[in-house]
Design an enzyme around this catalytic site. Structure first.
Site, PDB file in Angstrom:
ATOM      1  N   HIS A 126      -5.996  -3.909   4.629  1.00  0.00           N
ATOM      2  CA  HIS A 126      -4.948  -4.907   4.859  1.00  0.00           C
ATOM      3  C   HIS A 126      -4.314  -4.785   6.246  1.00  0.00           C
ATOM      4  O   HIS A 126      -3.617  -5.704   6.685  1.00  0.00           O
ATOM      5  CB  HIS A 126      -3.884  -4.839   3.743  1.00  0.00           C
ATOM      6  CG  HIS A 126      -2.913  -3.705   3.846  1.00  0.00           C
ATOM      7  ND1 HIS A 126      -3.042  -2.545   3.113  1.00  0.00           N
ATOM      8  CD2 HIS A 126      -1.793  -3.545   4.571  1.00  0.00           C
ATOM      9  CE1 HIS A 126      -2.034  -1.739   3.381  1.00  0.00           C
ATOM     10  NE2 HIS A 126      -1.266  -2.325   4.268  1.00  0.00           N
ATOM     11  N   ASP A 156      -9.158  -1.299  -0.500  1.00  0.00           N
ATOM     12  CA  ASP A 156      -8.268  -1.338   0.672  1.00  0.00           C
ATOM     13  C   ASP A 156      -8.622  -0.265   1.702  1.00  0.00           C
ATOM     14  O   ASP A 156      -7.745   0.291   2.355  1.00  0.00           O
ATOM     15  CB  ASP A 156      -6.805  -1.208   0.260  1.00  0.00           C
ATOM     16  CG  ASP A 156      -5.863  -1.776   1.320  1.00  0.00           C
ATOM     17  OD1 ASP A 156      -6.334  -2.555   2.173  1.00  0.00           O
ATOM     18  OD2 ASP A 156      -4.661  -1.433   1.312  1.00  0.00           O
ATOM     19  N   GLY A 228       4.264   0.270   8.196  1.00  0.00           N
ATOM     20  CA  GLY A 228       3.610   0.758   9.405  1.00  0.00           C
ATOM     21  C   GLY A 228       2.871   2.058   9.190  1.00  0.00           C
ATOM     22  O   GLY A 228       2.054   2.469  10.018  1.00  0.00           O
ATOM     23  N   ASN A 229       3.151   2.738   8.064  1.00  0.00           N
ATOM     24  CA  ASN A 229       2.411   3.953   7.733  1.00  0.00           C
ATOM     25  C   ASN A 229       1.024   3.653   7.164  1.00  0.00           C
ATOM     26  O   ASN A 229       0.218   4.570   6.979  1.00  0.00           O
ATOM     27  CB  ASN A 229       3.173   4.786   6.694  1.00  0.00           C
ATOM     28  CG  ASN A 229       4.203   5.709   7.310  1.00  0.00           C
ATOM     29  OD1 ASN A 229       5.387   5.458   7.208  1.00  0.00           O
ATOM     30  ND2 ASN A 229       3.754   6.770   7.961  1.00  0.00           N
ATOM     31  N   SER A 230       0.754   2.403   6.842  1.00  0.00           N
ATOM     32  CA  SER A 230      -0.536   2.038   6.255  1.00  0.00           C
ATOM     33  C   SER A 230      -1.700   2.581   7.062  1.00  0.00           C
ATOM     34  O   SER A 230      -1.789   2.353   8.271  1.00  0.00           O
ATOM     35  CB  SER A 230      -0.674   0.514   6.192  1.00  0.00           C
ATOM     36  OG  SER A 230       0.075  -0.028   5.153  1.00  0.00           O
ATOM     37  N   LEU A 285     -21.590  -1.191 -15.686  1.00  0.00           N
ATOM     38  CA  LEU A 285     -21.961  -0.829 -17.045  1.00  0.00           C
ATOM     39  C   LEU A 285     -22.137  -2.067 -17.916  1.00  0.00           C
ATOM     40  O   LEU A 285     -23.035  -2.115 -18.757  1.00  0.00           O
ATOM     41  CB  LEU A 285     -20.907   0.089 -17.654  1.00  0.00           C
ATOM     42  CG  LEU A 285     -21.208   0.727 -19.006  1.00  0.00           C
ATOM     43  CD1 LEU A 285     -22.512   1.529 -18.961  1.00  0.00           C
ATOM     44  CD2 LEU A 285     -20.055   1.624 -19.446  1.00  0.00           C
TER      45      LEU A 285
END
Length: 488
Positions: A126, A156, A228-230, A285
């Site tokens: 993202h 992600d 912003g830590n993403s 499965l």
């Protein structure tokens, strides 16, 4: 006189003993204080040492993307968007309140870390999704243009690359060995404040059903994480990346003590597929599954709620070919116990197609082991989630009204003829209403026996030993699930 002298000598000895004890106590207390301070100092130096080694490999990721329509907003306004209740970043910098032309450019920011000295960087999908321009800034202020190598929206995870050699790298740890309560360190660029460090502990493992990605197995931490830590790393005390910071739980868009990180073992598996093939191929499965509740465990004669219940087996699927059946309860995969639906789903998805796995299951009260060759997940497969003239009041004590499934009704509700009995009405605040049954759903089984008519349903009910509880398999469109009705 002798008595007084004797008393004085005893008093003097007692005083001396007291003074000695007091002196040693003071020395010991002082020594203990010094030891405690020294321990704290060593702990602080240990954290600083980890950050000093890891920091150069953590990068700031700035992106630009073309957008269409809408009104410009400031970063402060953007953080109030519901998007930030779960995700942090990208951050957008727009003047407050100014009308935006139909086509415009937005700027976003996130984090990442270098895992290969030739410039390969791990970050979140993202952060870079839809980006037309990506700029990576290192801790030493050098800037590079980056390109996307591969992305996996379902988890992600994304890989980008900059042109460089001998770049600082961050070693990858083993997230399976991580324990709740361990110290962890987050490094990133919250609110574009480069190289921000926060410290906390692992609050929980295996968090799923958060609603952020299709495949969730998050590490939860109380290390302060903000927009912003993403894409930044979550480190253990050895300076190894054991998680990829991905999301926060927040009502304001800021830190509230709950952050989520993708386990590095999961990210590493996806990373390798993106490097090797440019895409992620997942195992399949071919079953619709649900968690085992206490009511279901009781109805199926299980000792506990561990495991995963098969509600439906897709035709011509790996599960069907291996002989798995509706009503089977899967309790272990390759001897490893299964906790819940998300656990099985993640493990199957991470299993390479054409691999053979052993499933331990309970069927009709007996334990079996079945070998299954895992297939490849269809490219267009969407998640299958369970979802409503004479009328009878069979099961009326549970709040249900039922009807025969006529050819006209079967066509209307897209069911097969003789597939079951149609629910025509559900009384509010009834046992059926409280568990969410709806008109238009189909009863396919009663107490593990298939029913294709009202008479068949009545026959099964008449032979039931417990008149206050019934196990149903309910179909909603293309999916089905087991439910337990209880009349208490």
């Amino acid at each position: 006189m002798q008595i007084n002298q004797h008393f004085s000598r005893r008093t003097l000895r007692s005083a001396l003993v007291f003074c000695v004890i007091a002196l040693f106590t003071t020395i010991n207390v002082h020594a203990q204080d010094e030891a405690d301070i020294a321990l704290l100092d060593r702990s602080a130096k240990a954290f600083a040492s980890v950050v000093k080694k890891a920091g150069p490999a953590v990068v700031h990721v700035a992106v630009e993307k073309a957008m269409t329509g809408g009104m410009q907003v400031s970063p402060h306004d953007f953080f109030n968007d519901p998007f930030f209740e779960r995700f942090f970043g990208p951050q957008f910098k727009q003047p407050r309140g100014k009308q935006q032309p139909r086509q415009y450019r937005q700027q976003g920011a996130g984090s990442g870390f270098i895992f290969d000295s030739n410039g390969y960087i791990l970050t979140n999908n993202h952060v870079v999704e839809g980006a037309e321009k990506i700029t990576v800034r290192l801790d030493d202020k050098r800037e590079f243009k980056a390109k996307v190598i591969g992305t996996d929206p379902q988890s992600d995870v994304a890989i980008i690359k900059i042109d460089g050699t001998n770049l600082p790298t961050l070693p990858l740890g083993n997230s399976d060995n991580l324990e709740v309560g361990e110290w962890v360190i987050a490094i990133g660029s919250p609110f574009e404040l480069n190289q921000t460090v926060t410290v906390g502990v692992v609050s929980a493992k295996g968090r799923n059903r958060v609603g952020i990605t299709d495949y969730e197995n998050f590490i939860q931490t109380d290390a302060a994480i903000n927009p912003g830590n993403s894409g930044g790393p979550l480190l253990n005390i050895h300076g190894e990346a054991i998680g990829l910071n991905t999301a926060i739980f927040s009502k304001s868009g800021g830190y509230m003590g709950i952050g989520f990180a993708i386990p590095i073992n999961m990210a590493q598996s996806i990373k390798q597929q993106l490097l090797d093939h440019g895409k992620v191929t997942r195992g399949w499965l071919g079953v619709v599954i649900q968690d085992v509740t206490e009511d279901l465990a009781d109805s199926f004669g299980l000792d506990n709620t561990s495991g995963v219940l098969i509600a439906e087996v897709s035709d011509d699927s790996p599960a069907a070919k291996a002989g798995l059946k509706q009503g089977d309860v899967l309790v272990a995969l390759d001897t490893v116990p299964l906790a819940n639906v998300a656990d099985l789903r993640n493990k199957i998805a991470m299993t390479p197609p054409d691999s053979n796995v052993s499933l331990k299951l309970i069927r009709d009260g007996k334990t079996k082991n079945i070998s299954v060759t895992i297939g490849q997940q269809p490219a267009n497969m969407s998640a299958r989630q369970p979802a409503g003239t004479s009328q009878t009041t069979t099961l009326g004590e549970f709040g249900l009204s039922l009807q025969e499934l006529t050819p006209e009704l079967a066509e209307q509700f897209e069911y097969e003829q003789n597939q079951g009995v149609l629910i025509t009405a559900v009384e509010p605040d009834s046992p059926a209403g409280r568990i969410g049954l709806q008109a238009g759903q189909l009863i396919e089984e009663v107490n593990r026996q298939q029913v294709d008519s009202l008479s068949a349903l009545k026959k099964v009910l008449s032979s039931s030993k417990n008149k206050n509880q019934v196990l149903l398999r309910i179909r909603s469109g293309k999916s089905s699930q087991y439910v337990v009705l209880r009349n208490e």
